[in-house]
Design an enzyme around this catalytic site. Structure first.
Site, PDB file in Angstrom:
ATOM      1  N   ARG A 194       7.871  10.682  -0.062  1.00 30.12           N
ATOM      2  CA  ARG A 194       6.771  11.636   0.054  1.00 30.12           C
ATOM      3  C   ARG A 194       5.562  11.131  -0.711  1.00 30.12           C
ATOM      4  O   ARG A 194       5.679  10.588  -1.797  1.00 30.12           O
ATOM      5  CB  ARG A 194       7.177  13.002  -0.522  1.00 30.12           C
ATOM      6  CG  ARG A 194       6.097  14.061  -0.340  1.00 30.12           C
ATOM      7  CD  ARG A 194       6.346  15.291  -1.193  1.00 30.12           C
ATOM      8  NE  ARG A 194       6.347  14.982  -2.618  1.00 30.12           N
ATOM      9  CZ  ARG A 194       5.263  14.779  -3.363  1.00 30.12           C
ATOM     10  NH1 ARG A 194       4.055  14.806  -2.817  1.00 30.12           N
ATOM     11  NH2 ARG A 194       5.360  14.522  -4.647  1.00 30.12           N
ATOM     12  N   VAL A 195       4.409  11.294  -0.097  1.00 30.59           N
ATOM     13  CA  VAL A 195       3.121  11.106  -0.763  1.00 30.59           C
ATOM     14  C   VAL A 195       2.323  12.386  -0.553  1.00 30.59           C
ATOM     15  O   VAL A 195       2.619  13.179   0.336  1.00 30.59           O
ATOM     16  CB  VAL A 195       2.342   9.872  -0.242  1.00 30.59           C
ATOM     17  CG1 VAL A 195       3.051   8.580  -0.643  1.00 30.59           C
ATOM     18  CG2 VAL A 195       2.146   9.939   1.259  1.00 30.59           C
ATOM     19  N   SER A 196       1.312  12.583  -1.392  1.00 32.02           N
ATOM     20  CA  SER A 196       0.599  13.857  -1.383  1.00 32.02           C
ATOM     21  C   SER A 196      -0.489  13.978  -0.331  1.00 32.02           C
ATOM     22  O   SER A 196      -0.791  15.071   0.129  1.00 32.02           O
ATOM     23  CB  SER A 196      -0.023  14.117  -2.760  1.00 32.02           C
ATOM     24  OG  SER A 196       0.984  14.198  -3.731  1.00 32.02           O
ATOM     25  N   THR A 197      -1.102  12.864   0.046  1.00 31.63           N
ATOM     26  CA  THR A 197      -2.235  12.942   0.972  1.00 31.63           C
ATOM     27  C   THR A 197      -2.047  11.997   2.150  1.00 31.63           C
ATOM     28  O   THR A 197      -1.316  11.000   2.061  1.00 31.63           O
ATOM     29  CB  THR A 197      -3.564  12.596   0.267  1.00 31.63           C
ATOM     30  OG1 THR A 197      -3.502  11.242  -0.191  1.00 31.63           O
ATOM     31  CG2 THR A 197      -3.826  13.527  -0.905  1.00 31.63           C
ATOM     32  N   GLN A 209      -2.532   8.139   1.785  1.00 32.56           N
ATOM     33  CA  GLN A 209      -1.584   7.351   1.001  1.00 32.56           C
ATOM     34  C   GLN A 209      -0.510   6.770   1.924  1.00 32.56           C
ATOM     35  O   GLN A 209      -0.303   7.255   3.037  1.00 32.56           O
ATOM     36  CB  GLN A 209      -0.945   8.212  -0.087  1.00 32.56           C
ATOM     37  CG  GLN A 209      -1.929   8.646  -1.155  1.00 32.56           C
ATOM     38  CD  GLN A 209      -1.299   9.603  -2.156  1.00 32.56           C
ATOM     39  OE1 GLN A 209      -0.670  10.578  -1.778  1.00 32.56           O
ATOM     40  NE2 GLN A 209      -1.462   9.303  -3.426  1.00 32.56           N
TER      41      GLN A 209
END
Length: 146
Positions: free
Chosen positions: A7-10, A13
């Site tokens: 998982r990445v936040s944006t 990314q």
């Protein structure tokens, strides 16, 4: 069987580094998403993985903050995994919930992940307050017409 979660936040990314590490750790299936980790809302890939896991499986993440940013979410996920008899393993941290030391490190890192999130929120609010005093911050633009 080993399953990976990245998982990445944006959306700008990249998941590649996490996915590569999870593949090297032996994950046969990896689910990834680009969404904030501060809440479980909107994390369909994680929900899919959690429902799919079976007793004896392992859920792998590269770091605990990829799984959860709040201690309550982390504890909920870990309890769910324990109930399903699934272990949680982090590839870059000494976490493996199949043993006592791994569980201890998990709880410690979860506390620090939440602490970091709360500090970031405080700094953001301080910056907004200062910008308002300086006359720089006007708030968000109106999103609809009257």
């Amino acid at each position: 069987m080993k399953y990976g979660y990245a998982r990445v936040s944006t959306s700008d990314q990249d998941l590649t580094i996490q996915e590569t590490a999870l593949q090297k750790a032996g994950c046969e299936i990896i689910r990834g998403e680009k969404v904030s980790g501060t809440s479980r809302e909107g994390r369909q890939e994680l929900d899919t993985l959690l429902q799919f896991l079976r007793p004896g499986d392992s859920l792998l993440v590269t770091r605990i903050d990829r799984l959860a940013r709040s201690i309550s979410d982390l504890q909920d996920i870990v309890r769910y995994l324990e109930d399903k008899k699934v272990s949680l393993i982090c590839t870059q941290q000494p976490i493996d919930t199949s043993n006592a030391v791994g569980k201890m490190f998990l709880n410690l890192l979860g506390v620090f992940a939440q602490f970091e999130t709360e500090l970031r929120k405080e700094r953001q609010l301080e910056g907004i307050a200062k910008a308002k005093v300086d006359g720089v911050y006007k708030g968000r633009k109106q999103s609809y017409d009257h």
